[in-house]
Design a protein around this motif. Structure first.
Motif, PDB file in Angstrom:
ATOM      1  N   ASP A  24      -7.606  -7.656  -9.382  1.00  9.46           N
ATOM      2  CA  ASP A  24      -6.558  -7.166  -8.928  1.00  9.46           C
ATOM      3  C   ASP A  24      -6.411  -5.704  -9.629  1.00  9.46           C
ATOM      4  N   TYR A  25      -7.136  -5.332 -10.150  1.00  8.92           N
ATOM      5  CA  TYR A  25      -7.779  -3.630 -10.015  1.00  8.92           C
ATOM      6  C   TYR A  25      -8.188  -2.954  -8.288  1.00  8.92           C
ATOM      7  N   VAL A  26      -9.066  -4.029  -7.884  1.00  6.71           N
ATOM      8  CA  VAL A  26      -9.154  -3.674  -6.118  1.00  6.71           C
ATOM      9  C   VAL A  26      -7.744  -2.868  -5.684  1.00  6.71           C
ATOM     10  N   ALA A  27      -7.266  -4.414  -5.712  1.00  8.42           N
ATOM     11  CA  ALA A  27      -5.822  -4.525  -4.621  1.00  8.42           C
ATOM     12  C   ALA A  27      -5.046  -3.075  -4.813  1.00  8.42           C
ATOM     13  N   LEU A  28      -4.968  -3.454  -6.538  1.00 11.31           N
ATOM     14  CA  LEU A  28      -3.887  -2.219  -6.859  1.00 11.31           C
ATOM     15  C   LEU A  28      -4.517  -0.619  -6.301  1.00 11.31           C
ATOM     16  N   GLN A  29      -5.590  -0.440  -6.504  1.00 13.31           N
ATOM     17  CA  GLN A  29      -6.457   1.084  -5.839  1.00 13.31           C
ATOM     18  C   GLN A  29      -6.623   0.864  -4.598  1.00 13.31           C
ATOM     19  N   LEU A  30      -6.576  -0.177  -3.671  1.00 11.90           N
ATOM     20  CA  LEU A  30      -6.765  -0.043  -2.838  1.00 11.90           C
ATOM     21  C   LEU A  30      -4.930   0.390  -1.918  1.00 11.90           C
ATOM     22  N   ALA A  31      -4.409   0.001  -3.213  1.00 10.70           N
ATOM     23  CA  ALA A  31      -2.951   0.200  -2.696  1.00 10.70           C
ATOM     24  C   ALA A  31      -2.190   1.767  -2.714  1.00 10.70           C
ATOM     25  N   ILE A  32      -2.972   2.720  -4.039  1.00  7.53           N
ATOM     26  CA  ILE A  32      -2.620   3.624  -4.221  1.00  7.53           C
ATOM     27  C   ILE A  32      -3.572   4.174  -2.986  1.00  7.53           C
ATOM     28  N   GLY A  33      -4.332   3.773  -2.744  1.00  7.26           N
ATOM     29  CA  GLY A  33      -5.331   4.867  -1.405  1.00  7.26           C
ATOM     30  C   GLY A  33      -4.011   4.795   0.180  1.00  7.26           C
ATOM     31  N   GLU A  34      -3.805   3.497   0.345  1.00  4.76           N
ATOM     32  CA  GLU A  34      -2.485   3.973   0.775  1.00  4.76           C
ATOM     33  C   GLU A  34      -1.396   4.755   1.502  1.00  4.76           C
ATOM     34  N   LYS A  35      -1.296   5.778  -0.609  1.00  6.51           N
ATOM     35  CA  LYS A  35      -0.774   6.557  -0.197  1.00  6.51           C
ATOM     36  C   LYS A  35      -0.829   7.949  -0.359  1.00  6.51           C
ATOM     37  N   GLU A  36      -2.727   7.996  -0.184  1.00  4.33           N
ATOM     38  CA  GLU A  36      -2.744   9.628  -0.684  1.00  4.33           C
ATOM     39  C   GLU A  36      -4.028   9.023   0.213  1.00  4.33           C
ATOM     40  N   ALA A  37      -4.896   9.889   1.142  1.00  4.90           N
ATOM     41  CA  ALA A  37      -5.057  10.198   1.519  1.00  4.90           C
ATOM     42  C   ALA A  37      -6.652  10.880   0.927  1.00  4.90           C
ATOM     43  N   TYR A  54      -7.932   9.541  -0.918  1.00  4.43           N
ATOM     44  CA  TYR A  54      -8.166   8.773  -2.792  1.00  4.43           C
ATOM     45  C   TYR A  54      -9.135   7.837  -2.618  1.00  4.43           C
ATOM     46  N   ILE A  55      -9.090   7.193  -2.139  1.00  4.78           N
ATOM     47  CA  ILE A  55     -10.417   5.915  -1.929  1.00  4.78           C
ATOM     48  C   ILE A  55     -11.680   6.651  -0.959  1.00  4.78           C
ATOM     49  N   ASP A  56     -12.031   6.948  -2.428  1.00  6.23           N
ATOM     50  CA  ASP A  56     -13.803   7.257  -1.481  1.00  6.23           C
ATOM     51  C   ASP A  56     -14.290   6.398  -0.753  1.00  6.23           C
ATOM     52  N   ALA A  57     -14.714   5.502  -1.293  1.00  2.59           N
ATOM     53  CA  ALA A  57     -15.628   3.911  -0.356  1.00  2.59           C
ATOM     54  C   ALA A  57     -15.157   2.778  -0.803  1.00  2.59           C
ATOM     55  N   TYR A  58     -14.716   2.177  -0.004  1.00  5.49           N
ATOM     56  CA  TYR A  58     -14.441   0.583  -0.043  1.00  5.49           C
ATOM     57  C   TYR A  58     -15.347  -0.488   0.759  1.00  5.49           C
ATOM     58  N   TYR A  59     -16.086  -1.346   0.185  1.00  3.27           N
ATOM     59  CA  TYR A  59     -16.750  -2.468   1.020  1.00  3.27           C
ATOM     60  C   TYR A  59     -16.820  -3.492   0.228  1.00  3.27           C
ATOM     61  N   GLY A  60     -16.030  -3.939  -0.066  1.00  2.00           N
ATOM     62  CA  GLY A  60     -15.293  -5.229  -0.612  1.00  2.00           C
ATOM     63  C   GLY A  60     -14.551  -6.164   0.632  1.00  2.00           C
ATOM     64  N   PRO A  61     -14.661  -7.363  -0.296  1.00  2.00           N
ATOM     65  CA  PRO A  61     -13.946  -8.395   1.227  1.00  2.00           C
ATOM     66  C   PRO A  61     -12.660  -7.286   1.768  1.00  2.00           C
ATOM     67  N   GLU A  62     -12.780  -7.944   3.223  1.00  2.00           N
ATOM     68  CA  GLU A  62     -11.459  -7.885   3.999  1.00  2.00           C
ATOM     69  C   GLU A  62     -10.380  -8.146   3.604  1.00  2.00           C
ATOM     70  N   GLU A  63     -10.646  -9.280   2.764  1.00  2.00           N
ATOM     71  CA  GLU A  63      -9.123 -10.340   2.698  1.00  2.00           C
ATOM     72  C   GLU A  63      -8.247  -9.456   1.274  1.00  2.00           C
ATOM     73  N   LEU A  64      -9.166  -9.048   0.242  1.00  2.00           N
ATOM     74  CA  LEU A  64      -8.955  -8.780  -0.440  1.00  2.00           C
ATOM     75  C   LEU A  64      -7.829  -7.231  -0.064  1.00  2.00           C
ATOM     76  N   ARG A  65      -8.883  -6.301   0.558  1.00  2.00           N
ATOM     77  CA  ARG A  65      -8.217  -5.123   1.217  1.00  2.00           C
ATOM     78  C   ARG A  65      -6.335  -5.605   2.207  1.00  2.00           C
ATOM     79  N   GLU A  66      -6.447  -6.677   2.508  1.00  2.00           N
ATOM     80  CA  GLU A  66      -5.757  -7.214   3.581  1.00  2.00           C
ATOM     81  C   GLU A  66      -4.763  -7.721   2.664  1.00  2.00           C
ATOM     82  N   ARG A  67      -4.737  -8.068   1.375  1.00  2.00           N
ATOM     83  CA  ARG A  67      -3.469  -8.873   0.582  1.00  2.00           C
ATOM     84  C   ARG A  67      -3.478  -7.696   0.084  1.00  2.00           C
TER      85      ARG A  67
END
Length: 436
Positions: A32-45, A47-60
């Motif tokens: 849930d934490y990862v999904a939430l951080q990625l969602a915040i990253g969609e709001k601010e260029a 904000y996410i410095d790196a992500y290399y987790g499952p693509e399915e989690l990013r899409e969800r």
């Protein structure tokens, strides 16, 4: 991978989302934490410095959270933090890896909550920002407290007939003798990073497949950046908007590479993501306590890998000849560099006043020239960084000092210092861990 029920439903059930959920574990909370951080990253260029987790989690995260506004994401962040806190409440001072993991998530979510407030227009002071985002309280010393340091530097660069301007200009003229020619940059940096790597690998085992690429870029607010790609690979960029001086080759080689950001991210990926399955470390939100550990360890890593004397010798024997630069004054150059470190905290005081609107751009530039002893061009680049990253600047100096004090506590030998550094880079470390 399970559906993100807790994230998707927490807004509607905000009042009960703080309660333990059925079959909830740190692993499910981490998703849930990862999904939430990625969602915040969609709001601010940025904000996410790196992500290399499952693509399915990013899409969800995009599907389930992309339509949420900032106020909704703020509610979700507070709710998730409450749910994680129950794993930390009984052992906030505990030292087990699970207890440290829970505290790490709480601290990161506190930073996310702070950043969401800022994104919605909340006006925080420089110190309040630093506390909320990075988990530390920086001191803002009065600028006049640096006058004695400046007087000492004045003695190192006395006026001469050929160099008779203000101190910043005399210092700039002197240091410009060691600017690396543009056509020699790659050779100098290749040699420097190779030596940083050699010294690091003598003490820290890196994943066998680790690698990086190096590129020179322009029009950036920073001097160097590590874009971590996952699978133990980094893209290191060096900004050439302003001339790069000889000592920056070792500094950036260690800071962005070894034992700095590249080593830090690769070790976290190996030890926490791959070996332990801790998904939360596959995402790195820039505005978080993790950045104080990252920048602080990267800056301390320069002096861990090279003593001042070793760096001067390496520059004299290897880098200066590659760059076609003189070697006779490098010891004096190193002494100046050492003295300038003491002026670092003045930048926090200037940035605090500038970001609060208490001083103008012109006033901030003049103060940076006086108290950081830089040219107008370098002062402008410094302000551009402050405009972009705000209180993030405390992570470099304060973070370095905190890491140094923790690693060098009780005057350990070299092997122990490197062992402590490896632990710091491989565990769920927080700024508070450095002052216990």
């Amino acid at each position: 991978m399970r559906a993100l029920f807790s994230i998707g439903s927490a807004l509607a059930l905000a009042s009960c989302a703080t309660l333990p959920q059925p079959e909830e574990t740190l692993d499910t909370l981490a998703q849930d934490y990862v999904a939430l951080q990625l969602a915040i990253g969609e709001k601010e260029a940025g904000y996410i410095d790196a992500y290399y987790g499952p693509e399915e989690l990013r899409e969800r995260s995009v599907v389930e959270l992309s339509e949420k506004g900032l106020p909704q994401l703020e509610i979700l962040t507070a709710a998730l933090r409450k749910r994680v806190e129950r794993y930390a409440d009984d052992g906030m001072e505990g030292t087990s890896m699970d207890e440290r993991r829970a505290r790490f998530l709480v601290a990161q979510l506190t930073a996310a909550y702070t950043r969401l407030r800022m994104m919605q227009g909340a006006e925080l002071s420089f110190v309040e920002e630093a506390e909320g985002l990075f988990g530390v309280t920086p001191k803002l010393p009065p600028l006049e407290s640096f006058d004695a340091t400046i007087a000492n530097i004045e003695k190192l660069v006395p006026r001469t007939e050929e160099n008779d301007g203000p101190l910043w200009q005399r210092l700039d003229n002197y240091r410009n003798r060691f600017n690396i020619p543009a056509d020699r940059l790659k050779a100098v940096f290749d040699a420097s990073i190779a030596e940083c790597k050699r010294r690091t690998l003598a003490h820290i085992a890196m994943p066998g497949s680790e690698s990086f690429t190096l590129a020179f870029v322009t029009d950036k607010p920073w001097s160097g950046y590590n874009y971590y790609q996952g699978q133990y690979a980094s893209k290191i960029e060096v900004n050439t908007d302003l001339p790069i001086r000889l000592d920056r080759a070792v500094d950036l080689g260690c800071h962005e590479g070894y034992p700095g950001h590249h080593a830090f991210n690769a070790l976290l990926e190996k030890n926490l993501v791959n070996d332990r399955g801790w998904t939360e470390f596959s995402v790195y939100p820039l505005y978080s306590p993790q950045s104080l550990i990252a920048e602080g360890s990267a800056n301390y890593g320069i002096r861990l890998a090279f003593s001042e004397e070793e760096q001067t010798a390496f520059e004299s024997e290897v880098l200066a000849p590659l760059a076609g630069l003189p070697t006779d004054d490098l010891a004096q150059y190193a002494a100046l560099k050492r003295a300038l470190v003491d002026l670092g905290p003045a930048r926090y005081t200037i940035a605090s006043a500038y970001l609060a609107g208490d001083i103008s751009t012109e006033e901030a530039t003049a103060l940076l020239q006086k108290y950081q002893l830089v040219s107008p061009e370098r002062a402008a680049q410094s302000l551009r960084f402050t405009d972009t990253y705000r209180s993030y600047i405390i992570n470099y100096g304060l973070g370095r000092d905190m890491v140094r004090d923790w690693i060098e506590r009780s005057a350990p030998d070299e092997a122990t210092r490197w062992d402590r550094m490896e632990r710091l880079l491989s565990e769920p470390s927080l700024p508070g861990d450095l002052v216990e």
